[in-house]
Design an enzyme around this catalytic site. Structure first.
Site, PDB file in Angstrom:
ATOM      1  N   SER A 135      42.204  18.236   8.742  1.00 54.26           N
ATOM      2  CA  SER A 135      43.367  17.915   7.920  1.00 54.26           C
ATOM      3  C   SER A 135      44.521  18.794   8.376  1.00 54.26           C
ATOM      4  CB  SER A 135      43.042  18.182   6.450  1.00 54.26           C
ATOM      5  OG  SER A 135      44.204  18.077   5.663  1.00 54.26           O
ATOM      6  N   LYS A 160      43.497  13.773  10.167  1.00 53.32           N
ATOM      7  CA  LYS A 160      44.305  13.397   8.997  1.00 53.32           C
ATOM      8  C   LYS A 160      45.577  14.212   9.018  1.00 53.32           C
ATOM      9  CE  LYS A 160      43.707  15.066   4.237  1.00 53.32           C
ATOM     10  NZ  LYS A 160      42.674  15.306   3.205  1.00 53.32           N
ATOM     11  N   LYS A 162      49.101  15.198   6.884  1.00 55.04           N
ATOM     12  CA  LYS A 162      49.787  15.143   5.590  1.00 55.04           C
ATOM     13  C   LYS A 162      51.146  14.491   5.812  1.00 55.04           C
ATOM     14  CE  LYS A 162      46.983  17.792   3.018  1.00 55.04           C
ATOM     15  NZ  LYS A 162      46.347  17.372   1.755  1.00 55.04           N
ATOM     16  N   ASP A 187      47.563  11.572   4.380  1.00 55.82           N
ATOM     17  CA  ASP A 187      47.344  12.013   2.997  1.00 55.82           C
ATOM     18  C   ASP A 187      48.689  12.304   2.345  1.00 55.82           C
ATOM     19  OD1 ASP A 187      46.440  13.036   0.602  1.00 55.82           O
ATOM     20  OD2 ASP A 187      45.303  14.701   1.475  1.00 55.82           O
ATOM     21  N   GLU A 212      45.422   8.120   2.116  1.00 52.58           N
ATOM     22  CA  GLU A 212      44.821   8.911   1.038  1.00 52.58           C
ATOM     23  C   GLU A 212      45.821   9.200  -0.069  1.00 52.58           C
ATOM     24  OE1 GLU A 212      42.698  12.306   2.552  1.00 52.58           O
ATOM     25  OE2 GLU A 212      42.657  13.344   0.634  1.00 52.58           O
ATOM     26  N   ASP A 237      41.630  10.617  -3.749  1.00 53.46           N
ATOM     27  CA  ASP A 237      41.209  12.019  -3.795  1.00 53.46           C
ATOM     28  C   ASP A 237      41.444  12.536  -5.220  1.00 53.46           C
ATOM     29  OD1 ASP A 237      41.027  14.792  -3.630  1.00 53.46           O
ATOM     30  OD2 ASP A 237      42.414  15.047  -1.968  1.00 53.46           O
ATOM     31  N   LYS A 261      35.056  15.847  -3.589  1.00 55.83           N
ATOM     32  CA  LYS A 261      35.181  17.302  -3.652  1.00 55.83           C
ATOM     33  C   LYS A 261      34.351  17.812  -4.826  1.00 55.83           C
ATOM     34  CE  LYS A 261      39.871  17.686  -1.759  1.00 55.83           C
ATOM     35  NZ  LYS A 261      41.308  17.658  -2.127  1.00 55.83           N
ATOM     36  N   GLY A 289      38.045  18.963   1.431  1.00 54.69           N
ATOM     37  CA  GLY A 289      38.015  20.420   1.353  1.00 54.69           C
ATOM     38  C   GLY A 289      39.269  20.922   0.684  1.00 54.69           C
TER      39      GLY A 289
HETATM   40  O1  OSB Z   1      44.495  16.743  -0.482  1.00 53.35           O
HETATM   41  O2  OSB Z   1      42.754  16.878   0.664  1.00 53.35           O
HETATM   42  C1  OSB Z   1      43.691  17.437   0.104  1.00 53.35           C
HETATM   43  C2  OSB Z   1      43.821  21.186   0.886  1.00 53.35           C
HETATM   44  C3  OSB Z   1      44.076  21.684  -0.362  1.00 53.35           C
HETATM   45  C4  OSB Z   1      44.223  20.818  -1.407  1.00 53.35           C
HETATM   46  C5  OSB Z   1      44.135  19.444  -1.228  1.00 53.35           C
HETATM   47  C6  OSB Z   1      43.846  18.930   0.020  1.00 53.35           C
HETATM   48  C7  OSB Z   1      43.716  19.828   1.096  1.00 53.35           C
HETATM   49  C8  OSB Z   1      43.481  19.408   2.461  1.00 53.35           C
HETATM   50  C9  OSB Z   1      42.855  20.402   3.405  1.00 53.35           C
HETATM   51  O3  OSB Z   1      43.779  18.319   2.888  1.00 53.35           O
HETATM   52  C10 OSB Z   1      41.404  20.156   3.536  1.00 53.35           C
HETATM   53  C11 OSB Z   1      40.697  21.292   4.219  1.00 53.35           C
HETATM   54  O4  OSB Z   1      40.790  21.364   5.441  1.00 53.35           O
HETATM   55  O5  OSB Z   1      40.046  22.113   3.527  1.00 53.35           O
HETATM   56 MG    MG Z   2      43.817  14.791  -0.264  1.00 52.67          MG
END
Ligand code: OSB
Ligand code: MG
Length: 369
Positions: A135, A160, A162, A187, A212, A237, A261, A289
């Site tokens: 991510s 992925k 953001k 995302d 996402e 999510d 999660k 995560g």
């Molecule tokens: O939206 O998936 C998410 C990190 C913190 C809070 C929300 C998200 C995320 C990530 C990072 O996308 C995921 C990771 O690499 O731990």
């Molecule tokens: Mg997410």
């Protein structure tokens, strides 16, 4: 018997940004429970910025601690199965998924260690490895393209990125131009509404594995509408706050893909229940995560190795987040692993804590008696 909780603050290699904000470091509660010759560990998402993570059902850090110490610990000491634990605590306490998850995961680790089996064996249906995605936080577009390239180079099975409102087309078109075939997802962390349908339709042609959480966390109906308008599958999510909500998301057509999660769902048992529901309905799931330290990461990787979970997760190796982690046996992923990571062999989560370093980065500590 002893039960200790440490609030740690672990520096990130680089700040992590999403449409909501920027994280300079990772804070978490590390739970250590010693009983019957077993040392069990778990990680509780420290809820300073809980709303960002779609976990706004658990109050702040003080309240989380109070709940763990005054309510959950009493049930933990009964050493029941995770299932019985959840039944008992859910009768008396609504919300607080992250706190419940942390204590439930202590029980998984404890029981697995007593039986001398690995956590992934204890969970059942072990595939033997997790498929790993990455991510990438929000960046300037050229930097994002560069990071996608590095991720492809490192063998990640899915990348992925953001996105944020107004920059989605620019980011995704640049990444797609440079990497036409990489399995890619985006995302949005809840940053759009149905009024943005035109902007979302513009990114529908980029062949994303899924989009996402484009809309608000409570907007199941909106996501169902959006799903009918887009060819790109929707992944939820933040919306997936319970097992029932996951079923609703699948059955209304709001989502075909689910980010699982444990901290958001109250633990591993509910995570497996969600994965089962998604599988029964022909959907897809993966383990997300929240920048976990080595302790939470070991749980995530074991979960992601369960056969019901069929898409690559956000479970990158520790070194992608931290120059030094609180465990002495971080996960590694070299190019020849081709985006796969084995869960720890155990017993339990199988992590070896670096007590000296943990001590160094502990801001507060509590001993529960
Ligand atoms: O939206 O998936 C998410 C990190 C913190 C809070 C929300 C998200 C995320 C990530 C990072 O996308 C995921 C990771 O690499 O731990
Ligand atoms: Mg997410």
């Amino acid at each position: 018997m002893s039960f200790k909780i440490s609030l740690v603050n672990l520096p990130l290699l680089a700040p992590f940004s999403s449409s909501i904000g920027t994280e300079p470091s990772k804070s978490a509660l590390i739970l250590k429970w010693q009983s019957d010759g077993v040392r069990a560990f778990s990680e509780c998402f420290a809820p300073g910025n809980a709303s960002y993570y779609g976990l706004k059902d658990g109050g702040d850090e003080e309240e989380t601690l109070r709940i763990i110490k005054n309510q959950l610990y009493r049930v933990l000491m009964e050493k029941t199965s995770p299932e019985e634990f959840l039944e008992k605590v859910n009768k008396k306490l609504r919300g607080y998924s992250a706190a419940k998850a942390a204590v439930e995961m202590l029980l998984w680790d404890y029981h697995a260690k007593l039986k001398k089996e690995s956590l992934s064996e204890a969970l059942g249906e072990p595939r033997g490895y997790a498929e790993v995605g990455i991510s990438l936080g929000i960046e300037k577009t050229q930097e994002m393209v560069k990071r996608v390239g590095e991720a492809v180079e490192n063998g990640y099975r899915r990348v992925k990125v953001k996105i944020e409102k107004g920059r989605e087309y620019e980011i995704l078109s640049s990444v797609r131009d440079a990497f036409p075939n990489v399995p890619l997802s985006a995302d949005a962390n809840c940053s759009y509404t149905l009024k943005d349908l035109d902007a979302l339709k513009r990114i529908d042609g980029f062949d994303l594995e899924y989009l996402e959480q484009p809309l608000g966390r409570d907007d199941i109906v909106g996501h169902a509408k959006l799903s009918r308008e887009l060819a790109t599958p929707i992944c939820l999510d933040e919306s997936i706050s319970s097992v029932d909500r996951a079923r609703e998301a699948l059955d209304t057509g709001a989502a075909r893909v689910v980010n699982i999660k444990p901290a958001r769902l109250g633990g591993l048992l509910n995570s497996l229940r969600v994965a089962g529901i998604v599988r029964e309905r022909g959907g897809h799931s993966w383990v997300g995560g929240m920048l976990e330290t080595g302790v939470g990461r070991a749980f995530n990787v074991a979960l992601a190795s369960h056969r019901s979970i069929d898409y690559p997760g956000d479970t990158s190796p520790n070194g992608r987040y931290f120059s030094k982690d609180i465990v002495k046996n971080p996960f590694l992923m070299t190019k020849k692993d081709r985006g796969r990571m084995r869960p720890n062999p155990g017993p339990g989560i199988g992590v070896v804590l670096d007590d000296a370093f943990l001590n160094e980065i502990t801001a507060r500590r509590w001993e529960v008696s």
